[in-house]
Design a protein around this motif. Structure first.
Motif, short mmCIF file in Angstrom:
data_model
loop_
_atom_site.label_atom_id
_atom_site.label_comp_id
_atom_site.label_asym_id
_atom_site.label_seq_id
_atom_site.Cartn_x
_atom_site.Cartn_y
_atom_site.Cartn_z
N LYS A 198 1.06 -1.56 -0.03
CA LYS A 198 0.16 0.08 -0.32
C LYS A 198 0.54 1.38 -0.31
O LYS A 198 1.59 1.77 1.05
N TYR A 199 0.54 2.30 -0.19
CA TYR A 199 0.61 3.25 -0.67
C TYR A 199 0.50 4.16 0.66
O TYR A 199 -1.00 4.09 0.99
N GLY A 200 1.23 4.29 1.80
CA GLY A 200 0.56 5.28 2.70
C GLY A 200 1.59 7.04 2.24
O GLY A 200 0.62 8.31 2.72
N CYS A 201 2.84 7.51 2.50
CA CYS A 201 3.36 8.92 2.67
C CYS A 201 4.11 8.61 1.75
O CYS A 201 3.78 9.78 1.22
N SER A 214 3.14 1.52 5.25
CA SER A 214 2.37 0.67 4.57
C SER A 214 2.97 0.68 3.46
O SER A 214 2.21 -0.50 2.79
N MET A 235 -8.29 2.25 -3.94
CA MET A 235 -6.60 2.88 -4.77
C MET A 235 -6.36 1.21 -5.62
O MET A 235 -5.43 1.26 -6.35
N ASP A 236 -6.75 -0.50 -4.56
CA ASP A 236 -6.70 -0.94 -5.61
C ASP A 236 -7.48 -1.69 -7.27
O ASP A 236 -7.60 -2.52 -7.48
N MET A 251 -5.30 6.64 6.54
CA MET A 251 -4.00 5.21 6.13
C MET A 251 -4.09 5.36 4.62
O MET A 251 -3.54 5.91 3.88
N GLU A 252 -5.18 5.43 3.98
CA GLU A 252 -5.69 5.38 2.29
C GLU A 252 -6.25 6.92 2.26
O GLU A 252 -7.45 7.20 2.95
N VAL A 253 -5.24 7.29 1.07
CA VAL A 253 -5.67 8.20 0.79
C VAL A 253 -7.07 8.68 0.75
O VAL A 253 -7.27 7.26 -0.39
N ARG A 296 0.00 12.32 -0.38
CA ARG A 296 -0.28 12.34 1.36
C ARG A 296 -0.63 14.15 1.88
O ARG A 296 -1.52 14.58 2.51
N GLU A 297 0.17 14.62 1.82
CA GLU A 297 -0.12 16.14 1.64
C GLU A 297 -1.34 16.98 1.09
O GLU A 297 -1.77 17.46 1.52
N ASN A 323 2.46 15.84 5.84
CA ASN A 323 2.66 14.39 5.41
C ASN A 323 2.56 14.32 7.20
O ASN A 323 2.94 15.04 8.27
N TYR A 324 3.29 12.31 7.39
CA TYR A 324 3.50 12.16 8.98
C TYR A 324 4.21 12.53 9.68
O TYR A 324 4.36 12.81 10.76
#
Lengths: 156, 732
Positions: A35-38, A45, B214-215, B349-351, B430-431, B668-669
């Motif tokens: 997965k993409y997380g950041c 992820s 996204m999948d 966690m998933e945008v 994420r941004e 971001n995180y």
């Protein structure tokens, strides 16, 4: 053309050599468990194993991993099925999204350390964020997997 | 006469729930071309007694989940209720996600109300199917059905122990009229409800198989990233796409305008590419000149000062009992405090992301949405087509927390698909997620109370100012709404003669929206800390002071059908105190802190044990107790409460979104941090068992956490904090 060996299977992929492995895995090899997380390597992820070591695939260019063995969540069942079963048994996931990365990090830890302490778990798992907050159960699941795998080894 | 003939076309099961606007579940409503509802529901291999149940001839039972799965375990909870009433074998159950459609009733997965509003309906769905299977068996055996029982996917004749498998009863069951009032199980016979059934999706989650938004991949799909104006509602003046077009994989760059609706599109410059990475790289290479618009003067420091000034003066009256001013005049002691909390963002966690295709006047979308019906309506409005021509597929949600209640990102995907006449997947970075959300409100609060000589609270003044969620939907008046005040401001659980609540002005300069547990976070923070301050001033123990302030047992009646029972609140508090071993001797530098909160009709108490050593905070244990009425899935409730503790800790430690010249400063995180495993304390959760109707679970665990931490820090160090995050105070 780049050849990636993902879960022991070869994938011929026509991408730029600097494309992060994450997008090659997802968009081209069509393995969507990673997965993409950041996109900046801080959430975990996208964690996969490269020759057994956990790396952030969102920061790793495909050129760096050509010829190496890549393991994604889809390949874990052949490596440590017990880990996944315990994850299910203890009802670890909530939304599940970060869990591929969590399980890969846990697998890397257990491969090197068959009996990790809480401190070992902290060190190995603190790079993986879970926004749902499943940490307590992740810790329990790693301990339980270690126990089960060790018991199995003793019998063997 | 064939019983089928007795059923009119309108012979559906109707169940009215308590959700906003009510809930109507229509079952077997046939289309106008079909005459018999039952024939439509049976094709020889699959029997569908209602919209939520499909029984196959091999016994496989497919149950439909109408609410979105975002980690709260709803697919398991709702379907286990059907299965229980149906006496089905859980091993034969699989769950299918409904599409977004009003035929399923309200599908808005928000406000901790899925189980609350659908529990009885789902029971009825299961009981209906069970009743039909029993009658079917009676007809097949030609016996009276009074001697028939059901067990684990079989109808059993108790007179001779003969058994019939559910899968072998389809033909007969399809001939049975839908019973109007099927008998529901006695709760002592529940097999799945209240038993902590593990998630039906657990194995999937552990294998990376479930499909999140996204999948999804559809043929010919383009990958799209969008750069939006850093300042909310700013617009594009001009852009240069040269560098972006030079990136391998980028196909085109276009502009889409803002759609000025609550869930419309912010607008911006759109990169269309052949893979996600090219889209993201293309976005970074864009050169855009913005017109920053009306919100460019939004600076968080100045804004916090302004709303703080607004709560330091008289505001709009929201509640007024007795006369606080008189109470203040006659007081033995006065306590005053001001609290400040920043904006927060959900950061699931998933945008946000959505996949859309428009073809032949129809549109199909796949997205991780909490509110598929609103999405469908917004998309139909945007495309100016009938809602029946829009299909909204709900994927798994990689977290929601309220962010995915707003379908703006889905409308974006549709707008781009329309603009380029190709299927697309819009993916936020994420941004983008951190910087263009619908934020949890920034707030300032002022509290003042009077105590008499005996330490009793005689007057209570509470002023709040925060930009309202309503600002997203209606012209912004600068004042908040009743539903926001009802989250812990006007409905404090304390018996005080003189109470006054006021609202100070706070205009919105970013989009404001729901965030897990909403304004309860703000109002629980101030109220729980303030009560501790009052206890300290009165020289009383914080636990007993709270119990006294909650007062004698009483019930506050409500039109909702859910009454507030203060005895339940006292009970969760006492239980938490017991579990935390409250009052035990603690090591040097340690302290315990208490907080209680009633939200989403659920009673929660949390007691936190901390230490502050060399100026650094460590949380050792959180003991939370929840009374949520009937506990449908005890393990899910525990897991939600564990997660709520972590969510509450994250916002207490790090949660802070700020704006500078209108633009969000975090990205971001790394600068909007989350709690991690090494900071996770021992979390103990107890569920108070009850036979009352089920109430909220997903959100009520969050509001007590941050104030309990503050109170614990005070007890450990003698220092009281009035704002978050704790990282600003150097504690973490």
């Amino acid at each position: 053309m780049i050849t990636l060996t993902i879960n022991s299977k070869k994938h011929q992929i026509d991408v730029d050599s600097n494309m992060p492995l994450l997008w090659a895995i997802r968009d081209f090899a069509e393995l969507t468990g990673t997965k993409y997380g950041c996109g900046t390597g801080v959430c975990g992820s996208c964690t996969v194993l490269i020759d057994g070591d956990p790396i952030r695939s969102c920061l790793t260019p495909v050129s760096e991993v050509e010829g190496k063995s890549i393991l994604t969540i889809e390949g874990v069942e052949n490596e440590n099925k017990v880990l996944q079963e315990v994850w299910e048994e203890l009802n670890v996931p909530q939304c599940g999204y970060c869990q591929s990365g969590q399980i890969i990090s846990a697998l890397a830890l257990l491969n090197k350390n068959t009996n990790p302490t809480d401190k070992d778990i902290d060190a190995a798992m603190s790079g993986n964020i879970c926004r749902c907050g499943t940490y307590k159960r992740i810790r329990s699941a790693i301990h339980k997997t270690a126990e089960l795998n060790n018991a199995k080894t003793e019998i063997e | 006469m064939n019983p089928i003939q007795k059923i009119t076309r309108r012979g559906f099961i109707r169940s009215v729930g308590l959700a906003s606007g009510g809930l109507i579940i229509a079952c077997n409503v046939p289309s106008s071309t079909e005459k018999s509802p039952m024939k439509r529901a049976f094709n020889g291999k699959t029997f569908e007694p209602n919209l939520f149940i499909q029984l196959k001839d091999n016994g496989d039972l497919i149950l439909i989940a109408s609410r979105s799965e975002m980690g709260q375990g709803i697919r398991t909870a709702l379907t286990s209720v059907i299965a229980d009433e149906m006496d089905a074998d859980w091993n034969l159950v699989s769950v299918e996600q409904a599409i977004g459609h009003p035929k399923y009733g309200n599908q808005n997965t928000d406000g901790s109300r899925s189980v609350r509003t659908l529990y009885e309906t789902m029971r009825k769905m299961g009981a209906t199917a069970r009743a039909m299977l029993i009658t079917a068996a009676a007809n097949k055996w030609n016996v009276d059905q009074s001697t028939l029982i059901t067990e684990n996917h079989y109808v059993i004749d108790t007179t001779n122990n003969k058994k019939l498998f559910y899968g072998d009863l389809l033909h007969e069951a399809a001939e049975i009229a839908i019973p109007e009032n099927p008998i529901l199980k006695d709760r002592k016979d529940f097999k799945y409800i209240g038993k902590g059934l593990k998630s039906i999706d657990g194995a999937g989650f552990a294998s990376g198989k479930p499909k999140y938004g996204m999948d999804i991949k559809i043929p010919e799909m383009k990958y799209v990233a969008i750069t939006r104006c850093p300042v909310t509602f700013g617009t594009v003046k001009s852009f240069d796409k040269t560098k972006t077009m030079a990136i391998n994989g980028v196909v085109d760059v276009i502009e889409i305008p803002r759609i000025a609706k609550p869930f419309g599109v912010l607008g911006g410059v759109v990169v269309i590419a052949n893979n996600t990475w090219a889209a993201f790289k293309g976005k970074e290479a864009l050169e855009i000149v913005w017109d920053n618009g009306n919100n460019k003067g939004y600076n968080s420091d100045a804004y916090a000062k302004m709303i703080t000034d607004n709560v330091h003066k008289k505001g709009k009256e929201i509640r007024n009992d007795g006369n606080v001013h008189k109470a203040f005049k006659n007081a033995a002691h006065i306590v005053e405090s001001t609290y400040n909390l920043p904006h927060l963002v959900h950061a699931p966690m998933e945008v946000p992301n959505a996949t859309a295709i428009i073809k032949d006047g129809k549109c199909e979308v796949w997205a991780p949405t909490q509110d598929p019906q609103t999405a469908r309506k917004e998309i139909a409005d945007y495309l100016e087509i009938d809602e029946e021509n829009v299909i909204v597929n709900i994927t798994f949600l990689g977290g929601g927390f309220g962010r995915k209640s707003k379908p703006d990102f889905m409308v974006e995907a549709v707008a781009v698909a329309k603009a380029i006449n190709a299927p697309v997947q819009v993916i936020w970075t994420r941004e983008d997620d951190i910087q263009h959300s619908y934020y949890h409100a920034v707030s300032a609060q002022y509290m003042k109370a009077s105590l008499d000589d005996n330490g009793n609270v005689t007057g209570w003044l509470h002023r709040v100012a925060y930009p309202s969620i309503t600002s997203t939907f209606a012209p912004d008046t600068g004042y908040a709404a009743g539903f926001e005040f009802g989250m812990g401001l006007t409905n404090i659980p304390y018996q005080i003669d003189n109470v006054r609540c006021e609202n100070g002005k706070a205009l919105a300069h970013v989009r404001i929206g729901w965030f897990r547990s909403v304004i309860n976070i703000i109002q629980s923070f101030s109220v729980n800390i303030f009560v501790d301050e009052l206890a300290a001033k009165a020289g009383k123990d914080s636990l007993q002071f709270r119990l006294d302030l909650i007062g004698k047992d009483h019930i506050v009646e409500s039109d909702s059908g859910y009454h507030f029972d203060n005895a339940k609140l006292k009970n969760v508090l006492k239980t938490a105190a017991k579990n935390a071993d409250y009052g035990k001797k603690l090591p040097e530098g340690h302290g315990m802190g208490i907080a209680i909160h009633y939200s989403f009709l659920t009673y929660v108490a949390s007691i936190v044990e901390v230490s502050v050593i060399d100026g650094k905070l460590k949380i050792h244990k959180i003991s939370s107790v929840i009374d949520c009425g009937t506990a449908v899935n005890t393990d899910t409730i525990k897991s939600q409460m564990e997660g709520a503790a972590i969510f509450g800790m994250s916002l207490a430690y790090y949660g802070k979104i700020t704006a500078k010249e209108g633009a969000i400063e975090q990205s971001n995180y790394h600068d909007y941090q989350m709690l991690r495993i090494h900071q996770t304390p021992d979390i103990n959760v107890e569920i108070i068992s009850s036979h009352e109707k089920p109430t909220g679970v997903g959100e009520p665990g969050v509001p007590p956490i941050a104030p309990a931490i503050i109170n614990a820090i005070y007890n450990a160090t003698g220092k009281r904090y009035y704002s978050l995050p704790l990282s600003d105070h150097g504690l973490v």
